[in-house]
Design a protein around this motif. Structure first.
Motif, short mmCIF file in Angstrom:
data_model
loop_
_atom_site.label_atom_id
_atom_site.label_comp_id
_atom_site.label_asym_id
_atom_site.label_seq_id
_atom_site.Cartn_x
_atom_site.Cartn_y
_atom_site.Cartn_z
N ASP A 1 1.00 -1.20 -0.04
CA ASP A 1 0.12 -0.07 -0.05
C ASP A 1 0.97 1.46 -0.18
N ILE A 2 0.93 2.00 -0.65
CA ILE A 2 1.20 3.37 -1.05
C ILE A 2 0.73 4.06 -0.36
N THR A 3 0.67 5.12 0.45
CA THR A 3 -0.06 6.09 0.85
C THR A 3 0.53 7.44 1.31
N GLY B 1 4.90 4.86 3.43
CA GLY B 1 4.77 6.35 3.24
C GLY B 1 5.05 7.09 2.30
N GLU B 2 4.21 7.89 1.73
CA GLU B 2 4.60 8.76 0.29
C GLU B 2 5.41 10.06 0.84
N ASN C 1 3.46 -4.72 13.26
CA ASN C 1 3.13 -5.45 13.64
C ASN C 1 3.25 -7.09 12.88
N ALA C 2 2.79 -7.87 13.57
CA ALA C 2 3.42 -9.58 13.26
C ALA C 2 2.86 -9.78 11.39
N THR C 3 2.02 -8.23 11.26
CA THR C 3 1.33 -8.56 9.26
C THR C 3 1.86 -7.44 8.77
N MET C 4 2.11 -6.25 9.65
CA MET C 4 1.98 -5.27 8.90
C MET C 4 3.42 -4.63 9.12
N ASP C 5 4.36 -4.17 8.02
CA ASP C 5 5.18 -3.84 8.17
C ASP C 5 5.17 -2.62 7.09
N ILE C 6 6.22 -1.61 7.14
CA ILE C 6 6.49 -0.19 6.03
C ILE C 6 7.32 -0.02 5.31
N GLY C 7 7.62 0.94 4.46
CA GLY C 7 8.79 1.35 4.27
C GLY C 7 8.54 2.22 3.79
N LEU C 8 9.24 3.33 2.95
CA LEU C 8 8.69 4.62 2.54
C LEU C 8 8.59 4.51 0.82
N SER C 9 8.45 5.31 0.27
CA SER C 9 7.73 5.99 -1.04
C SER C 9 8.33 6.98 -2.00
#
Length: 183
Positions: A33-35, A56-57, A82-90
């Protein structure tokens, strides 16, 4: 609420819920998901029944560079993971992120062991550029142009993770993230 009376936070959360529901109905159980609505999207994804990487856009061109450091900090905040959601940068796209801003985003991603996703070929001109095979070579040279030692995720459709970045879900060392044609 904005001046038109639209609650953007509620609208973003509802959009993520609808996308998640549609994904599940189609048999998709893992999404990227890009948001721009980082808190709202991540709040829904964190509690949802699917696995997600929430990118995170960030834009950084002209006057939008003024709040760049704060935007990067917000997008790199891993409190919602958490165990089902990770993050990144966009970094949004080559035409909305100037060189110095892109360097800041890449360095923040490397500091925090976060993956990067960037829109390419969103417009016809970018598609033509990529079709000629010229773009990938330019992006491969990007680390040197930005003064960075390396830039992960730009080869053979995989991203390489170091052990620290696989901490939350025990992912494999190589994870497919898309395809491209290398000429």
């Amino acid at each position: 609420m904005n001046e038109q009376g639209v609650d953007r936070a509620a609208e973003a959360a509802a959009g993520v819920r609808a996308g998640m529901d549609e994904s599940l109905r189609s048999g998709v159980t893992c999404v990227g998901d890009i948001t721009k609505a980082v808190a709202e999207s991540r709040g829904v994804l964190r509690e949802g029944p699917i696995r997600a990487d929430s990118f995170g856009e960030v834009t950084g061109i002209g006057s939008r560079r003024a709040g760049l450091a704060e935007r990067i900090r917000l997008c790199a905040d891993d409190a919602a993971t958490n165990a089902t959601m990770d993050i990144g940068l966009s970094p949004h796209a080559p035409y909305t992120v100037e060189g110095p801003a892109l360097v800041q985003i890449i360095k923040a991603a490397e500091r925090n062991a976060l993956p990067i996703a960037m829109h390419l070929a969103e417009i016809a001109e970018e598609g033509a550029f990529l079709a000629r095979g010229a773009a990938f070579g330019a992006f491969r040279r990007l680390p040197g142009l930005c003064g960075l030692a390396r830039l992960s995720g730009l080869s053979k459709g995989t991203r390489r993770h170091d052990p620290a970045s696989t901490r939350r879900r025990g992912r494999d060392q190589h994870e497919p993230v898309g395809t491209h044609r290398e000429t």
